[in-house]
Design an enzyme around this catalytic site. Structure first.
Site, PDB file in Angstrom:
ATOM      1  N   ASP A 117       0.929  -1.118   0.119  1.00  0.00           N
ATOM      2  CA  ASP A 117       0.055   0.047  -0.045  1.00  0.00           C
ATOM      3  C   ASP A 117       0.754   1.151   0.031  1.00  0.00           C
ATOM      4  O   ASP A 117       1.957   1.282   0.522  1.00  0.00           O
ATOM      5  CB  ASP A 117      -0.826   0.051   1.312  1.00  0.00           C
ATOM      6  N   ASP A 122      -1.017  -0.426   6.260  1.00  0.00           N
ATOM      7  CA  ASP A 122      -0.932   0.109   7.450  1.00  0.00           C
ATOM      8  C   ASP A 122      -2.449   0.475   7.837  1.00  0.00           C
ATOM      9  O   ASP A 122      -2.662   1.149   9.192  1.00  0.00           O
ATOM     10  CB  ASP A 122      -0.232   1.389   7.862  1.00  0.00           C
ATOM     11  N   ASP A 181      -6.743  -1.632   4.465  1.00  0.00           N
ATOM     12  CA  ASP A 181      -5.782  -2.695   4.268  1.00  0.00           C
ATOM     13  C   ASP A 181      -5.888  -4.020   4.866  1.00  0.00           C
ATOM     14  O   ASP A 181      -5.601  -5.092   4.699  1.00  0.00           O
ATOM     15  CB  ASP A 181      -4.400  -2.039   4.375  1.00  0.00           C
TER      16      ASP A 181
END
Length: 749
Positions: A452, A637, A641
């Site tokens: 990400d 994080d 996610d």
């Protein structure tokens, strides 16, 4: 369904009928933050003091795993085994270890080790005396019995007790084989001493005497006890990483009372919201936020990074880290089990008790191993009794005992758990928390890493990078102060950094998905993402640089352009280069527009970009890569996610991220630095290599040792393996496996 009895005077015990109140209770204990009072009849009933609610243990849907104030112990080879207090595993006979480690628990004398040492030091001189008698040729059966009995019966009692427990639990193990071997040798020798006349010629030596085997029985017991001592000492070293972490937490904290006076209080009395003072050279007592002062704090034991971190007012500090140069006051935000240090210790302990998939092979072999060894020992006895030289029965007995002793499966069982225990502790000291052994093993096989962007590759804290007009920025920031959007905070902070003064705002209006507007100093100020032709050329350039654009209009006319960027983490490029060299394909996943995403990807050398991906689609992207046959790790994080982290074969969460993401991941990087992935992968590969070495040695040892003990070399070389040598070899095999696992403590990450 479950009886709950309440009354104002106390609670009634449905077992014995007694009314129990705090004043009349036989005793009380604290467990998980609650106070329990016990029924005065001793029937085991208890109730909570606050709120006054009775729930008898027998009525619980799930009985308490551990009574209050009683430590729970488990087996490193069989984590499903749980017992209250120390002892041995009923399945494998290994000494149990505490489930929850505390500094006192790790540093106090191990009662199992003390007991084994005492038995060994008493048995060793008696066994040596028996060996000396054997070498000088003294055949004194009654005196030998006198020397051997204390060794086998008293010193060897734990061996026979564990062997009996293994039979009761239908789980034969190393102690089953040792007890069979030593028990047979000692029992035969006792009968040969008391009633030698009952033995036929096939049992008698050339001089006519019946051979006795007191010295092998005693020496084997002594060597097994020595092996237990060495093993227990070595196993204690596997918790060295946890011990180092536990020592970081100070026992007291310097609390500032409301009247401004400092007082030292035990750490358990610190509460959330307390103001604490931390002086130079002291460890930070709990997690919190700096309220006054500044300092450089060494966070190396938590993050694995050696460079001290500058801490100013408003910065977070972590319990257990070392304050170096300055003094500061802080406000406690997490205490007790809620601190990062406590959570790390808990995660490491759970990981050390988890089982890697590679352990299944050893489990399958071990399940059949002991019965197979007993069968081989019987075949050995029969073969020597039928075809062996005279005295045939004596040879048959000695060789069968040697097979039972040398074929100890302890090394096979220890091969995986010891490596996992050491490696997870080593990972924690490098700022990598591994939740279970399966993730550690799978990480070595990962060929695709999905990352990400925001908060993982980037800092996750947008900053104002471009402002074409200071006045437009001042007015825009005045309006954005009323907004809670993340980009608004970047604009406001950017104006503060430039020393601009804010103005009052009237008629503030927020349009979701577009922007904000308001009246500032008589002017209508609009701040939104609607592009204007005046800025087209500059806009394209800034977007290619990875900036998100915000346009400012004053009284309907374009007045300024603001560019906001989320800075790429300084360590990201180097970490990605390391991962590329390891043959891992990097895929960046983000909800940002493609131009901004590709700008970040080009700076970092990322292989593939998936941009403008909705949060609910992230897990689908991971699934798509998996269907292509890839082994996928996902690093993220945020809350959005979490599904993708759970879907990937290995989920990696940034420790700086949300608790939801950390909860969904198998691996957590305490610092949130991608170098942690490089460290974790290196550790994973080294651990698997270490486990394979252990398993290979264990299989090789047993494959070669059992036939030699059975006497296959005798027809060719006249070579037989003494049970004493077999016992020494068995001890060496277990200790060597542990020593090999301990090498992981020194692995450079």
């Amino acid at each position: 369904m479950f009886p709950i009895v309440q009354n104002r005077a106390g609670v009634r015990d449905p077992v014995c009928g007694m009314t129990v109140s705090p004043e009349r209770a036989a005793g009380k204990s604290t467990y998980q933050g609650k106070t329990y009072y016990f029924c005065c009849t001793g029937c085991g009933a208890k109730f909570e003091a606050d709120p006054e609610k009775y729930l008898h243990p027998s009525a619980r849907p799930e009985p308490m795993a551990t009574p209050p104030n009683v430590a729970e112990y488990t087996c490193p080879m069989h984590p499903e085994v749980r017992r209250t207090g120390p002892g041995s595993c009923p399945k494998c006979g290994m000494a149990l270890e505490p489930v929850t480690l505390t500094l006192a628990a790790t540093e106090e004398r191990n009662p199992e080790l003390s007991e084994m040492q005492r038995r060994f030091w008493i048995s060793a001189p008696l066994a040596m005396a028996l060996i000396a008698m054997m070498y000088v040729g003294w055949h004194l059966p009654w005196f030998q019995l006198l020397l051997a009995a204390p060794v086998v019966i008293w010193a060897g009692w734990p061996i026979f007790a564990r062997a009996w427990a293994s039979l009761e639990n239908r789980s034969p193990n190393m102690f089953t084989l040792i007890a069979l071997g030593t028990g047979t040798a000692f029992g035969y020798s006792v009968i040969a001493t008391v009633a030698p006349g009952i033995f036929p010629a096939s049992f008698r030596e050339h001089g006519g005497a019946v051979a006795v085997y007191f010295e092998p029985a005693a020496v084997i017991v002594a060597l097994v006890l020595l092996g237990q001592v060495l093993e227990l000492r070595a196993r204690s070293q596997t918790s060295s990483a946890i011990q180092a972490l536990l020592r970081l937490a100070p026992k007291t904290a310097r609390r500032i009372r409301p009247d401004g006076i400092d007082e030292d209080v035990p750490l358990e009395r610190v509460n959330v919201g307390d103001r604490l003072r931390v002086r130079p050279g002291e460890h930070v007592p709990v997690d919190g936020v700096v309220s006054e002062g500044s300092s450089a704090v060494d966070e190396s034991m938590i993050t694995g990074e050696p460079i001290p971190v500058e801490k100013l007012a408003g910065d977070a500090v972590t319990g257990g880290t070392l304050n170096q140069t300055g003094a500061f006051t802080m406000t406690a935000s997490r205490v007790g089990a809620g601190t990062l240090l406590a959570r790390i210790v808990k995660l490491v302990g759970e990981a050390q008790r988890s089982r890697a998939p590679i352990q299944r092979l050893a489990d399958v072999v071990a399940a059949w191993f002991v019965p197979a060894v007993i069968a081989v020992a019987l075949v050995t006895f029969i073969a020597w009794a039928v075809w062996g030289p005279e005295p045939r029965m004596a040879y048959a007995l000695v060789n069968a005992v040697a097979v039972l002793i040398i074929a100890c499966p302890c090394a096979l069982g220890l091969a995986t758990p010891m490596s996992i225990m050491v490696s997870t502790g080593r990972a924690a000291s490098a700022g990598v928390l591994i939740r279970d052994a399966a993730a550690l093993e799978t990480l070595a096989k990962v060929d695709t890493l999905v990352i990400d962007k925001t908060g993982t590759l980037t800092e996750g804290r947008p900053k104002l990078v471009t402002a074409t007009d200071p006045e437009a920025l001042r007015l825009a920031a005045s309006v954005e102060r009323m907004s809670e959007h993340p980009l608004a905070a970047a604009i406001v902070d950017g104006a503060k950094d430039r020393g601009l003064a804010f103005a009052n705002v009237e008629q503030f209006r927020y349009s979701p998905g577009h922007g904000v507007a308001g009246i500032v100093e008589g002017h209508k100020v609009e701040v939104d993402n609607a592009a204007t032709e005046e800025w087209d050329e500059r806009s394209d350039q800034l977007r290619r640089d990875g900036q998100t654009l915000v346009f400012v209009k004053i009284d309907g006319q374009p007045a300024g352009l603001l560019g906001i960027a989320d800075p790429v983490k300084s360590s990201a490029r180097e970490a990605i280069e390391h991962l590329h060299r390891a043959g891992i394909r990097i895929v960046m996943l983000t909800g940002d527009n493609r131009i901004t995403a590709e700008a970040v990807a080009s700076k970092l050398g990322i292989d593939e970009v998936r941009a403008e991906v909705l949060p609910e689609r992230k897990a689908d992207v991971v699934g798509e890569l998996q269907r292509q046959g890839r082994t996928v790790a996902m690093a993220g994080d945020g809350i959005n996610d979490a599904p993708a982290l759970a879907r990937a074969q290995v989920g990696i969460a940034m420790g700086t991220g949300t608790d939801v993401a950390i909860g969904a991941a198998a691996i957590t990087l305490v610092k949130g630095d991608l170098h942690g992935i490089v460290r974790a992968r290196k550790l994973s590969q080294s651990t698997l290599r270490n486990i394979r070495q252990n398993l290979f040695f264990a299989f090789l040892y047993n494959s070669a040792g059992v036939p030699i003990a059975a006497g296959v070399l005798y027809p060719f070389f006249g070579l037989l393996l003494s049970p004493v040598i077999a016992s020494a070899a068995m001890t060496f095999s277990s200790v060597s496996v542990i020593a090999n696992a301990l090498r992981l403590r020194r692995l450079a990450l």
